[in-house]
Structure formats: C-alpha cells, structure tokens
Enzyme design. Structure first.
Site, short mmCIF file in Angstrom:
data_model
loop_
_atom_site.label_atom_id
_atom_site.label_comp_id
_atom_site.label_asym_id
_atom_site.label_seq_id
_atom_site.Cartn_x
_atom_site.Cartn_y
_atom_site.Cartn_z
N GLY A 253 34.70 128.27 76.60
CA GLY A 253 33.99 128.85 75.47
C GLY A 253 32.62 128.22 75.30
O GLY A 253 32.05 127.68 76.25
N GLY A 257 33.83 121.64 68.86
CA GLY A 257 33.14 121.11 67.67
C GLY A 257 34.16 120.44 66.78
O GLY A 257 35.20 119.99 67.25
N CYS A 260 36.29 115.88 64.72
CA CYS A 260 36.98 114.85 65.52
C CYS A 260 36.41 114.67 66.93
O CYS A 260 35.91 113.61 67.25
CB CYS A 260 38.46 115.18 65.59
SG CYS A 260 39.21 115.32 63.98
N ARG A 328 32.28 121.54 59.99
CA ARG A 328 31.63 120.33 60.51
C ARG A 328 31.46 120.43 62.03
O ARG A 328 32.39 120.79 62.75
CB ARG A 328 32.45 119.08 60.15
CG ARG A 328 32.29 118.70 58.69
CD ARG A 328 33.17 117.54 58.32
NE ARG A 328 34.57 117.94 58.27
CZ ARG A 328 35.57 117.10 58.03
NH1 ARG A 328 35.32 115.82 57.84
NH2 ARG A 328 36.81 117.53 57.99
C1 UGA Z 1 41.70 117.42 67.33
C2 UGA Z 1 42.95 117.10 68.17
O1 UGA Z 1 43.41 118.28 68.82
C3 UGA Z 1 44.08 116.56 67.28
O2 UGA Z 1 45.18 116.17 68.10
C4 UGA Z 1 43.54 115.32 66.54
O3 UGA Z 1 44.54 114.77 65.67
C5 UGA Z 1 42.32 115.72 65.71
O4 UGA Z 1 41.30 116.24 66.60
C6 UGA Z 1 41.82 114.47 65.01
O5 UGA Z 1 41.41 113.53 65.70
O6 UGA Z 1 41.94 114.39 63.79
P1 UGA Z 1 40.96 119.43 65.69
O7 UGA Z 1 39.61 118.80 65.73
O8 UGA Z 1 41.56 119.79 64.39
O9 UGA Z 1 42.04 118.47 66.41
O10 UGA Z 1 40.89 120.77 66.53
P2 UGA Z 1 41.27 121.26 68.01
O11 UGA Z 1 42.28 122.31 67.91
O12 UGA Z 1 41.58 120.12 68.89
O13 UGA Z 1 39.88 121.92 68.46
C7 UGA Z 1 38.69 121.14 68.60
C8 UGA Z 1 37.58 121.98 69.19
O14 UGA Z 1 37.84 122.30 70.54
C9 UGA Z 1 37.35 123.32 68.49
O15 UGA Z 1 35.98 123.52 68.32
C10 UGA Z 1 37.93 124.34 69.45
O16 UGA Z 1 37.27 125.58 69.35
C11 UGA Z 1 37.65 123.68 70.78
N1 UGA Z 1 38.59 124.09 71.86
C12 UGA Z 1 39.89 123.79 71.77
C13 UGA Z 1 38.09 124.74 72.97
O17 UGA Z 1 36.88 125.02 73.09
N2 UGA Z 1 38.97 125.08 73.97
C14 UGA Z 1 40.29 124.78 73.92
O18 UGA Z 1 41.02 125.11 74.88
C15 UGA Z 1 40.77 124.12 72.79
#
Ligand code: UGA
Length: 457
Positions: A253, A257, A260, A328
């Site tokens: 993608g 962002g 975290c 964020r």
């Molecule tokens: C992330 C981790 O997945 C959690 O395990 C962790 O507890 C959390 O950070 C934290 O440290 O508090 P989060 O930031 O809520 O969780 O969201 P994610 O689902 O991990 O997505 C993060 C970013 O990656 C998003 O912008 C999402 O669009 C992007 N993403 C995710 C991708 O571009 N491709 C993917 O395959 C998965």
C-alpha cells in the site's frame, strides 16, 4: 485480583476494561478530569469497536471504577500498570517524561508490596530506571518489584486482540513478581514468555519493527511487480501460505502509519545507534515506507501533470488504518496534503476520522462529505487511502455514473483489478501493472536524506 491501571489511552483503557471483564477489581487513573468524567458516562475518548459496552457493563458490576488520583487508585492494588504515552521526541527516541512522573508518584504513595508493571512501549533499560525512581521517592521502607509486560493489541481490534492473545510477555527479576503476573494471565491458556526485564522490552520493539519490515518488504516487491507486470496481491498470498512466512502484514500500500510503527521503528533505530550499532535494515524500512507515498503521488502527477489546479479529487479515508478514528501519522492525511499542495480541491469521507482530521487539515480547499458516494460526485478521480472494509464493496456502476473521469487510484489495493478494469476504469493500484505507466516506472527514484529525516531518524 485488585489492579490499578494508570493512563486511559488505547492500552490503558482497553486493558482496564478487559482485566475487569476477566473478574478483577480494577481502578483506572488519568490526570485528565474531563476524560474521566466522560468515560464514567460511557463516552469513550477513542473509537474502538466493542469498548464502550465492556466499560459500561463492568462499571455497573462494580468491577471497574475511575479516578484522577494515583494514590487512591493504587491503594488496594496488587499490581499497578503504567500505561501512559511515550511519544516520539525530536531525536527519534521515545519521550519518557510521563513514565518518570508516574514512577515518582507511585514511589511517594507506595505503602505495601506491589508489582509495578510497565505496559507502555519503552526502550530497553527503562524498567530499571523506573525501579530506581520509585526507590528514590519511597516515604517508608517497603518492598516492591517492577515488571515489563508489553502490549501487542492493534487499534481497531484491541478488544479482540487482548482477549485472544497469541502470547503474554512478562519480564521481571524476581520469582515473586512472576508468580503475581501468572495469577493474572494463566487463565488465558496461551504461552507466557517469562524473561528478564531487558529482553521483554526488546521483544516489543523487535515485534513492531519486524512487522514494519514485512510491510516495507512487500512494498518493495510491489515496486518490482508494477514494473515486471506481476500482481503483488497474488505474490503475497503465494508467499504467505508458507507457514514460515504467514499471510499477515503482507498487504502492499502507501505505507504504514499510526502512533506505533513510525515511532517504534525510529526509537529502535535510535537504540541501535546509542549502542554504537547501525541497524541498516531498519533504516531501509523507514526509507521505503516514505518512498511508497512519493511513488503514489508520482503516479497522480504522471496521469494529470504536476499542476492539479482546477481538479477535484475524491478521497476515501483519513484514519491511519480502518476501524479507527486515529489520524496520528496517517499516510492518508499526508497524501491529501500533497495533492492539495499541487493545487487540487479535495472531497473526502471517512467513517470515523473526519472530526480529528479537520483539526489538522482545516477547511481550505477541502470538503468533508457525509458518505463515500458524495465524494465522487463531479470528481476527476477517486482515491482509496485507508483500508476501511466498507470501501471494498463500492458499486462500480454508481461510481462510474458519479465520477467525471473514470480513474481510480487505490492506495490500499482494496478493489479487484479485473472487476474495476472490466467496468471501464483506469486503475492505479500498488504493485499491479497499469498500462501507460512505463515512463514513470523508468524514472530514477532518488533516496534522499530528507526522506529519512521525515521518519524521525
Ligand atoms: C501495531 C501492532 O500491530 C500491534 O501489535 C502493537 O501492539 C501496536 O502497533 C502498538 O505498538 O501499540 P497498530 O499501530 O494499531 O498496531 O496498527 P496495525 O494494524 O499494526 O497497522 C499499522 C499500519 O500498518 C497501518 O497504517 C496499516 O495501514 C499498515 N499496514 C498494516 C500495511 O500497510 N500493510 C499491512 O499488511 C498491515
């Protein structure tokens, strides 16, 4: 068990609610009086599916209460959780001032043995300093232990994630502390990784950095797929079904962002340089993440030219990912800023994040719409920027009737390329070949130091 949870952000509020739901007596603490008042009335400070029901139910059952006083909150507790924010500072390192303040206050009010547990994401060595601060501030001689118990929940599915955890990590230096933590978590029946403080702290950063690496890896594969006329979605599935690789976090993608990954990857990189080690792979992970945005906007410039004055662009998504109102470090917001900066007028819709986004994007040359189809009316192109499930099911005939030009830029690969192209759209996805992109693909991409700077390293 009696528990105290300090901080009512994502980790603290969800943690307090789920601990109470497991049958514990939990007091949530936050310095923000207004926030506490609202939570008590069932008004959640964040959008998180299923959360308000659990909070209200457990308040009703007298298992969950809230206060603004750390002293009151921790009085009866066997475990005190520190769940305050650790935002990124100017150096890229985590700003730990809130953790230090809470530790100081805990020390001042500690009267009997408790385990003080850090759940906030904190760099290696932090828990040892928490112990020192507590010790320095004790008013009487009292025993206590510190423990590191990082949280792995994702925003948007945090309730589910906390209930169905893959593993629990507990770092502590004494058996007494480990035994207390076992009492809280044993019932889950999933592995408990019992270790020392520093390893537990490293597990959290390493996990987030590894997931971010997976995303940047597939994003680079996507770049090759675009040029080599392959399809990254198919490639990711073919790779991911190998159990050693796994299908999760292989969605290409416009980059990751949120509050975290960008901050934690930068913080781990800072830790590596502090340890006189240059974590080259992580540096590339950050750089690739920024370049995904640049490449996406380049496609728009290629299609429309660099001056977008007079163009109206319909954008779906403002949140940093689906199922949250959190903006964020949202890549979507950054892309919208760039498109607007090129002269475009933006129409945008997000199911939850419009209010938060408006506070940072303002109202100049941007219109916040009530639903996805209003965004498309009279627009020169449609953009999908956040992976909300509801955007997957767009009625393509309706989209076609509303858009002025039949062009879709899908930054999250949500739509089916075959369906979209069959319906007569020009479809720009990430990691999928689009006719006419040859020139852009041949263009040399320069990796500038500014890119790294933007990532906080
Ligand atoms: C992330 C981790 O997945 C959690 O395990 C962790 O507890 C959390 O950070 C934290 O440290 O508090 P989060 O930031 O809520 O969780 O969201 P994610 O689902 O991990 O997505 C993060 C970013 O990656 C998003 O912008 C999402 O669009 C992007 N993403 C995710 C991708 O571009 N491709 C993917 O395959 C998965």
């Amino acid at each position: 068990m009696k528990l105290c949870v300090i901080g009512t952000g994502y980790v603290g509020l969800v943690g307090a609610a789920i601990f109470a739901d497991w049958g514990n007596e939990v007091v949530g603490v936050d310095i923000d009086e207004n926030k506490i008042k609202k939570i008590k009335n069932g008004e959640m400070p964040i959008y998180e599916p299923g959360l308000s029901e659990i909070v209200l139910e457990n308040i009703k059952e007298n298992r969950l209460s809230f206060t603004t006083s750390i002293a009151d909150g921790m009085r009866e507790a066997e475990i005190v959780f520190i769940c305050v924010g650790t935002p990124q500072s100017d150096t890229g390192a985590a700003d730990l001032s809130a953790v230090w303040n809470v530790a100081k206050e805990i020390g001042q009010h500690l009267k009997d043995y408790k385990v003080i547990v850090t759940k906030s994401t904190v760099p290696v060595g932090t828990n040892e300093k928490v112990r020192e601060i507590i010790k320095e501030n004790l008013k009487e001689k009292v025993e206590f232990d510190v423990a590191s118990n990082p949280e792995f929940l994702r925003e948007g599915s945090s309730v589910e994630d906390m209930r169905n955890t893959d593993r629990t990590v507990v770092g502590a230096d004494t058996q007494r502390a480990h035994q207390v933590m076992h009492k809280l978590y044993d019932h889950l029946g999933t592995p408990i990784v019992e270790c020392d403080l520093r390893s537990a702290e490293m597990i959290k950063y390493s996990s987030n950095a590894f997931l971010a690496t997976k995303i940047s890896f597939i994003n680079e594969i996507a770049q090759i797929c675009e040029r080599a006329q392959a399809d990254v979605t198919v490639v990711a599935r073919g790779m991911g079904l190998d159990r050693r690789i796994g299908t999760a976090f292989l969605n290409a993608g416009i980059g990751y962002g949120g509050s975290c990954f960008p901050k934690d990857v930068a913080a781990l990189y800072k830790t590596s340089t502090d340890q006189a080690y240059d974590f080259k792979l992580l540096r590339s992970v950050m750089e690739v993440n920024k370049l995904q945005q640049v490449n996406f906007v380049d496609k728009v410039k290629k299609h429309f030219g660099s001056n977008l004055t007079g163009k109206t662009l319909g954008c779906l998504g403002l949140a940093f990912k689906g199922d949250t109102d959190d903006i964020r470090e949202s890549v979507s917001i950054e892309v919208i800023r760039q498109l607007r900066g090129l002269g475009a007028y933006i129409k945008v819709y997000d199911p939850q994040a419009s209010t938060n986004a408006r506070a940072v994007l303002g109202d100049t040359a941007i219109e916040y719409c009530e639903d996805e189809y209003s965004v498309m009316k009279g627009s020169d192109a449609l953009f999908i920027l956040t992976e909300w499930k509801q955007f997957k099911g767009l009625d393509l005939e309706k989209v076609k009737s509303l858009l002025k030009n039949h062009v879709i830029f899908d930054g999250r690969n949500l739509l089916d390329k075959t369906d979209v192209e069959k319906s007569g759209f020009t479809y720009y996805a990430v990691g999928k070949y689009t006719k006419g992109l040859k020139e852009l693909q041949d263009k040399k991409v320069t990796h500038t130091s500014a890119v790294l700077k933007n990532n906080g390293s």
